[in-house]
Design a protein around this motif. Structure first.
Motif, mmCIF file in Angstrom:
data_model
loop_
_atom_site.group_PDB
_atom_site.id
_atom_site.type_symbol
_atom_site.label_atom_id
_atom_site.label_comp_id
_atom_site.label_asym_id
_atom_site.label_seq_id
_atom_site.Cartn_x
_atom_site.Cartn_y
_atom_site.Cartn_z
ATOM 1 N N GLY A 1 0.798 -1.221 0.000
ATOM 2 C CA GLY A 1 0.000 0.000 0.000
ATOM 3 C C GLY A 1 0.829 1.268 0.000
ATOM 4 N N ALA A 2 2.019 1.196 -0.596
ATOM 5 C CA ALA A 2 2.888 2.380 -0.608
ATOM 6 C C ALA A 2 2.451 3.361 -1.701
ATOM 7 C CB ALA A 2 4.336 1.951 -0.841
ATOM 8 N N HIS A 3 2.921 4.569 -1.558
ATOM 9 C CA HIS A 3 2.663 5.593 -2.575
ATOM 10 C C HIS A 3 3.956 5.719 -3.382
ATOM 11 C CE1 HIS A 3 0.746 9.059 -4.353
ATOM 12 N NE2 HIS A 3 1.819 9.789 -4.127
ATOM 13 N N VAL A 4 4.062 4.882 -4.413
ATOM 14 C CA VAL A 4 5.336 4.810 -5.132
ATOM 15 C C VAL A 4 5.270 5.380 -6.538
ATOM 16 C CG1 VAL A 4 6.248 2.852 -3.824
ATOM 17 C CG2 VAL A 4 4.787 2.431 -5.800
ATOM 18 N N VAL A 5 4.072 5.470 -7.091
ATOM 19 C CA VAL A 5 3.936 6.017 -8.447
ATOM 20 C C VAL A 5 2.996 7.216 -8.349
ATOM 21 C CG1 VAL A 5 3.240 5.544 -10.814
ATOM 22 C CG2 VAL A 5 4.235 3.710 -9.434
ATOM 23 N N HIS A 6 3.531 8.400 -8.617
ATOM 24 C CA HIS A 6 2.771 9.614 -8.318
ATOM 25 C C HIS A 6 1.454 9.704 -9.082
ATOM 26 C CE1 HIS A 6 5.668 11.125 -5.558
ATOM 27 N NE2 HIS A 6 6.642 10.951 -6.445
ATOM 28 N N LEU B 1 -2.105 -9.379 13.205
ATOM 29 C CA LEU B 1 -1.041 -9.402 14.215
ATOM 30 C C LEU B 1 0.139 -8.518 13.853
ATOM 31 C CD1 LEU B 1 -0.873 -13.088 15.443
ATOM 32 C CD2 LEU B 1 -2.415 -11.246 16.078
ATOM 33 N N GLY B 2 0.203 -8.056 12.644
ATOM 34 C CA GLY B 2 1.319 -7.199 12.256
ATOM 35 C C GLY B 2 1.054 -6.583 10.906
ATOM 36 N N GLN B 3 1.594 -5.412 10.707
ATOM 37 C CA GLN B 3 1.396 -4.795 9.404
ATOM 38 C C GLN B 3 2.482 -3.782 9.126
ATOM 39 O OE1 GLN B 3 -2.545 -3.112 9.966
ATOM 40 N NE2 GLN B 3 -1.699 -1.117 10.470
ATOM 41 N N SER B 4 2.761 -3.627 7.858
ATOM 42 C CA SER B 4 3.644 -2.561 7.401
ATOM 43 C C SER B 4 3.001 -2.024 6.138
ATOM 44 C CB SER B 4 5.051 -3.096 7.118
ATOM 45 O OG SER B 4 5.853 -2.061 6.577
ATOM 46 N N LEU B 5 2.307 -0.905 6.294
ATOM 47 C CA LEU B 5 1.506 -0.356 5.200
ATOM 48 C C LEU B 5 1.880 1.100 4.951
ATOM 49 C CD1 LEU B 5 -1.941 -1.781 6.387
ATOM 50 C CD2 LEU B 5 -0.662 -2.579 4.392
ATOM 51 N N GLY B 6 1.716 1.534 3.722
ATOM 52 C CA GLY B 6 1.928 2.933 3.393
ATOM 53 C C GLY B 6 3.394 3.263 3.158
ATOM 54 N N GLY B 7 3.709 4.520 3.350
ATOM 55 C CA GLY B 7 5.068 4.968 3.061
ATOM 56 C C GLY B 7 5.270 5.192 1.574
ATOM 57 N N ASP B 8 6.510 5.415 1.192
ATOM 58 C CA ASP B 8 6.782 5.697 -0.220
ATOM 59 C C ASP B 8 7.835 4.758 -0.798
ATOM 60 O OD1 ASP B 8 8.986 6.578 1.095
ATOM 61 O OD2 ASP B 8 8.861 8.657 0.390
#
Lengths: 191, 129
Positions: free
Chosen positions: A103-108, A133-140
């Protein structure tokens, strides 16, 4: 919230199974490691530790990821395929647990589709009563994810912006690029 | 030409989100009398107390799956005339074959749009108003 997953002895030899966009994989084989690379896509890692079965999907909601149209149907279907695959291999719905990545914001020019992909996954788990139980979402930054499906252990490596092959791989549904020799992105995080 | 609003529907699926999506699609088509159940067992109980003209059921469910529900519906005098549409995944060709043997009226492959669902229902009931 990130909770450590139970660790089990590593099999002598691991087999990598890559999950490309739009697909899912379910296995009860302890030597299989499910891998994927994610930009704005989201991967749901789901498992039943008692039954020793787990799986991963990798989806990108089409369109503008609104809450009632095609994107919702597509997302629910992607989740259902994973859940049903797990149940068919002996998992119990009430024991299912999950971890979310991507769910990253990688392509403008894709807008906030990554955020909406992530929000859909979180909402789905909440509505279906499946603990996350765990997540790493978002970012760029893009992510390379590994998931040990029979135990629920997962790890990710954040990739730097020079890894354009991540995005071309996602969009073309080609197999993952080879592991980077020098990822320049820091260490592997375990979830 | 039957009116969708006059057709009683039962939706059976173990995923709350899928039930909500199907209900939303049915309402978009014009159905108003919609009940739901989270597995085949609950679906059968519902049918015995609230007869339905149309059952839309998932296949993979705990307790009693879609095929089991279909067989039970066809075996019961009070429910056997209900139209039965099975929801299937993309790789369920064997399931469709078995469901046809047990008297399924139609099937819908997921994911589906309201228009596709309407088409499948009309193949059973004829054009809806």
């Amino acid at each position: 919230m990130i909770a450590p997953a139970p660790h089990s002895p590593q099999p002598a030899r691991e087999r990598m199974l890559h999950v490309v966009q739009g697909e899912f994989a379910v296995t009860s084989e302890p030597d299989v490691v499910l891998t994927t690379i994610l930009g704005s896509c989201v991967a749901t890692c789901m498992w039943d530790a008692v039954a020793g079965v787990g799986g991963m999907n990798h989806y990108l909601l089409p369109g503008d990821a609104d809450s009632s149209g095609d994107s919702m149907r597509y997302g629910v279907n992607a989740m259902e395929l994973l859940v049903n695959g797990l149940l068919q291999k002996g998992a119990s719905r009430r024991r299912l647990q999950a971890k979310l990545f991507g769910g990253a914001h990688v392509v403008h020019n894709l807008g906030d589709v990554g955020v909406k992909n992530a929000e859909f996954a979180q909402r789905f788990l909440r509505l279906e009563g499946i603990p996350c139980l765990g997540q790493s979402l978002g970012g760029d930054r893009a992510r390379r994810v590994r998931f040990w499906p029979t135990t629920g252990r997962a790890g990710q490596l954040l990739l730097d912006s020079t890894h354009q092959e991540v995005f071309s791989s996602e969009s073309s549904r080609r197999p993952a690029p080879a592991e980077p020799h020098n990822p320049a992105a820091g260490s592997v995080e375990l979830f | 030409m039957p009116a969708a609003a006059a057709i009683k529907v039962l939706v059976v699926d173990d995923q709350l989100t899928m039930r909500a999506l199907i209900r939303s699609a049915l309402q978009e088509i014009g159905f108003k009398d919609i009940a739901d159940a989270q597995d085949g067992e609950e679906g059968l109980k519902s049918l015995l107390t609230r007869p339905a003209h149309l059952v839309i059921s998932d296949f993979n469910m705990p307790k009693l799956d879609g095929l089991g529900l279909l067989r039970a519906v066809r075996a019961n005098e009070s429910t056997k005339k209900a139209a039965f549409i099975m929801l299937t995944g993309r790789a369920d060709k064997d399931l469709v074959q078995r469901a046809m043997q047990f008297g399924v009226n139609n099937y819908v492959t997921k994911p589906f749009s309201p228009a596709q669902l309407r088409q499948k229902i009309q193949e059973v009931f004829g054009p809806l108003t």
